[in-house]
Design a protein around this motif. Structure first.
Motif, PDB file in Angstrom:
ATOM      1  N   GLN A  21       0.076   7.072 -11.780  1.00  0.00           N
ATOM      2  CA  GLN A  21       1.144   7.048 -10.775  1.00  0.00           C
ATOM      3  C   GLN A  21       0.889   8.072  -9.665  1.00  0.00           C
ATOM      4  OE1 GLN A  21       3.538   4.638 -10.753  1.00  0.00           O
ATOM      5  NE2 GLN A  21       4.010   5.412  -8.718  1.00  0.00           N
ATOM      6  N   GLY A  22       0.306   9.202 -10.009  1.00  0.00           N
ATOM      7  CA  GLY A  22       0.021  10.243  -9.025  1.00  0.00           C
ATOM      8  C   GLY A  22      -1.019   9.869  -7.983  1.00  0.00           C
ATOM      9  N   ASP A  23      -1.719   8.739  -8.180  1.00  0.00           N
ATOM     10  CA  ASP A  23      -2.729   8.290  -7.217  1.00  0.00           C
ATOM     11  C   ASP A  23      -2.128   7.521  -6.048  1.00  0.00           C
ATOM     12  OD1 ASP A  23      -5.053   9.229  -8.632  1.00  0.00           O
ATOM     13  OD2 ASP A  23      -4.806   7.541 -10.025  1.00  0.00           O
ATOM     14  N   VAL A  24      -0.858   7.159  -6.142  1.00  0.00           N
ATOM     15  CA  VAL A  24      -0.270   6.244  -5.168  1.00  0.00           C
ATOM     16  C   VAL A  24      -0.375   6.751  -3.720  1.00  0.00           C
ATOM     17  CG1 VAL A  24       2.121   7.053  -5.380  1.00  0.00           C
ATOM     18  CG2 VAL A  24       1.666   4.697  -4.703  1.00  0.00           C
ATOM     19  N   GLU A  25      -0.157   8.022  -3.479  1.00  0.00           N
ATOM     20  CA  GLU A  25      -0.160   8.501  -2.090  1.00  0.00           C
ATOM     21  C   GLU A  25      -1.556   8.529  -1.473  1.00  0.00           C
ATOM     22  OE1 GLU A  25       2.420   8.752  -0.053  1.00  0.00           O
ATOM     23  OE2 GLU A  25       3.622   8.089  -1.766  1.00  0.00           O
ATOM     24  N   VAL A  26      -2.553   8.938  -2.236  1.00  0.00           N
ATOM     25  CA  VAL A  26      -3.908   8.956  -1.677  1.00  0.00           C
ATOM     26  C   VAL A  26      -4.381   7.522  -1.410  1.00  0.00           C
ATOM     27  CG1 VAL A  26      -5.194   9.066  -3.872  1.00  0.00           C
ATOM     28  CG2 VAL A  26      -6.184  10.038  -1.809  1.00  0.00           C
ATOM     29  N   ILE A  27      -3.989   6.584  -2.258  1.00  0.00           N
ATOM     30  CA  ILE A  27      -4.345   5.182  -2.030  1.00  0.00           C
ATOM     31  C   ILE A  27      -3.580   4.636  -0.824  1.00  0.00           C
ATOM     32  CG2 ILE A  27      -4.333   2.851  -2.995  1.00  0.00           C
ATOM     33  CD1 ILE A  27      -4.743   4.182  -5.790  1.00  0.00           C
ATOM     34  N   ALA A  28      -2.306   5.004  -0.689  1.00  0.00           N
ATOM     35  CA  ALA A  28      -1.512   4.559   0.470  1.00  0.00           C
ATOM     36  C   ALA A  28      -2.126   5.067   1.773  1.00  0.00           C
ATOM     37  CB  ALA A  28      -0.061   5.013   0.334  1.00  0.00           C
ATOM     38  N   GLU A  29      -2.589   6.308   1.782  1.00  0.00           N
ATOM     39  CA  GLU A  29      -3.228   6.857   2.982  1.00  0.00           C
ATOM     40  C   GLU A  29      -4.537   6.133   3.292  1.00  0.00           C
ATOM     41  OE1 GLU A  29      -1.984   8.930   5.291  1.00  0.00           O
ATOM     42  OE2 GLU A  29      -0.170   8.739   4.077  1.00  0.00           O
ATOM     43  N   LEU A  30      -5.327   5.857   2.259  1.00  0.00           N
ATOM     44  CA  LEU A  30      -6.571   5.128   2.474  1.00  0.00           C
ATOM     45  C   LEU A  30      -6.280   3.724   3.001  1.00  0.00           C
ATOM     46  CD1 LEU A  30      -9.641   4.905   2.292  1.00  0.00           C
ATOM     47  CD2 LEU A  30      -9.348   4.171  -0.093  1.00  0.00           C
ATOM     48  N   ARG A  31      -5.277   3.059   2.439  1.00  0.00           N
ATOM     49  CA  ARG A  31      -4.889   1.726   2.899  1.00  0.00           C
ATOM     50  C   ARG A  31      -4.571   1.746   4.392  1.00  0.00           C
ATOM     51  NH1 ARG A  31      -0.298  -1.882   3.588  1.00  0.00           N
ATOM     52  NH2 ARG A  31      -0.823  -3.917   2.694  1.00  0.00           N
ATOM     53  N   ALA A  32      -3.798   2.738   4.822  1.00  0.00           N
ATOM     54  CA  ALA A  32      -3.425   2.838   6.232  1.00  0.00           C
ATOM     55  C   ALA A  32      -4.668   2.999   7.113  1.00  0.00           C
ATOM     56  CB  ALA A  32      -2.455   3.992   6.449  1.00  0.00           C
ATOM     57  N   ALA A  33      -5.593   3.847   6.691  1.00  0.00           N
ATOM     58  CA  ALA A  33      -6.804   4.084   7.479  1.00  0.00           C
ATOM     59  C   ALA A  33      -7.693   2.843   7.537  1.00  0.00           C
ATOM     60  CB  ALA A  33      -7.587   5.262   6.896  1.00  0.00           C
ATOM     61  N   VAL A  34      -7.858   2.181   6.393  1.00  0.00           N
ATOM     62  CA  VAL A  34      -8.756   1.031   6.313  1.00  0.00           C
ATOM     63  C   VAL A  34      -8.186  -0.178   7.049  1.00  0.00           C
ATOM     64  CG1 VAL A  34      -9.732  -0.662   4.696  1.00  0.00           C
ATOM     65  CG2 VAL A  34      -9.889   1.776   4.188  1.00  0.00           C
TER      66      VAL A  34
END
Length: 162
Positions: A21-34
């Motif tokens: 669950q703690g990975d959600v924000e780093v993945i959300a940021e990567l999604r936005a960039a990609v």
């Protein structure tokens, strides 16, 4: 098929680890960039929504974090469905794209789906360069709308990847 099962390739220095669950924000940021360039091209980029859609659909039980050379490199979700699997949230750090890592991860996941005898479906934004990656791995167009292209890969589909 479980995208979360630990898998690694020492020759290319990458591994999949179970998402938390703690990975959600780093993945959300990567999604936005990609996704930003394609969403802007389609007139659909929204700073908040691009992240919130990931947060709302994040499912750690079906998600793997891609680790390359010991560092966060991306994510991929393989969600089971009645008629196969859905490949979702496949994001790779832009600095690592074009080096074969995405193909290696995708090949690993597709090998698992083939072993299960299940098709894999996904959608990709219209005009996205990622579509070529999926086509090289045997995905074909099932349908499309003005924003998305819906693709499917049947078990054992030949790939013409380089």
């Amino acid at each position: 098929m479980d995208a979360r099962t630990s898998e690694s390739s020492t020759s290319t220095g990458w591994a999949l680890r179970c998402a938390e669950q703690g990975d959600v924000e780093v993945i959300a940021e990567l999604r936005a960039a990609v996704m930003r360039p394609d969403l802007e091209r389609l007139g659909r980029f929204d700073e908040h929504r691009v992240r919130q859609r990931l947060r709302d659909s994040f499912s750690p039980q079906h998600t793997s974090v891609i680790v390359a050379d010991g560092a966060f490199a991306g994510s991929v979700t393989v969600r089971p469905a009645e008629d196969g699997h859905w490949l979702e949230h496949f994001y790779l750090d832009p600095d690592l794209q074009g080096r074969g890592l995405g193909s290696a991860v995708l090949r690993t996941l597709l090998d698992r789906a083939d072993a299960d005898g299940m098709p894999v479906r996904l959608n990709v934004l219209q005009g996205s360069a990622a579509r070529r990656l999926y086509e090289r791995h045997g995905f074909t167009v099932e349908g499309q709308d003005p924003i998305d292209v819906f693709m499917v890969r049947q078990p054992g589909s030949a790939t013409g990847e380089v």
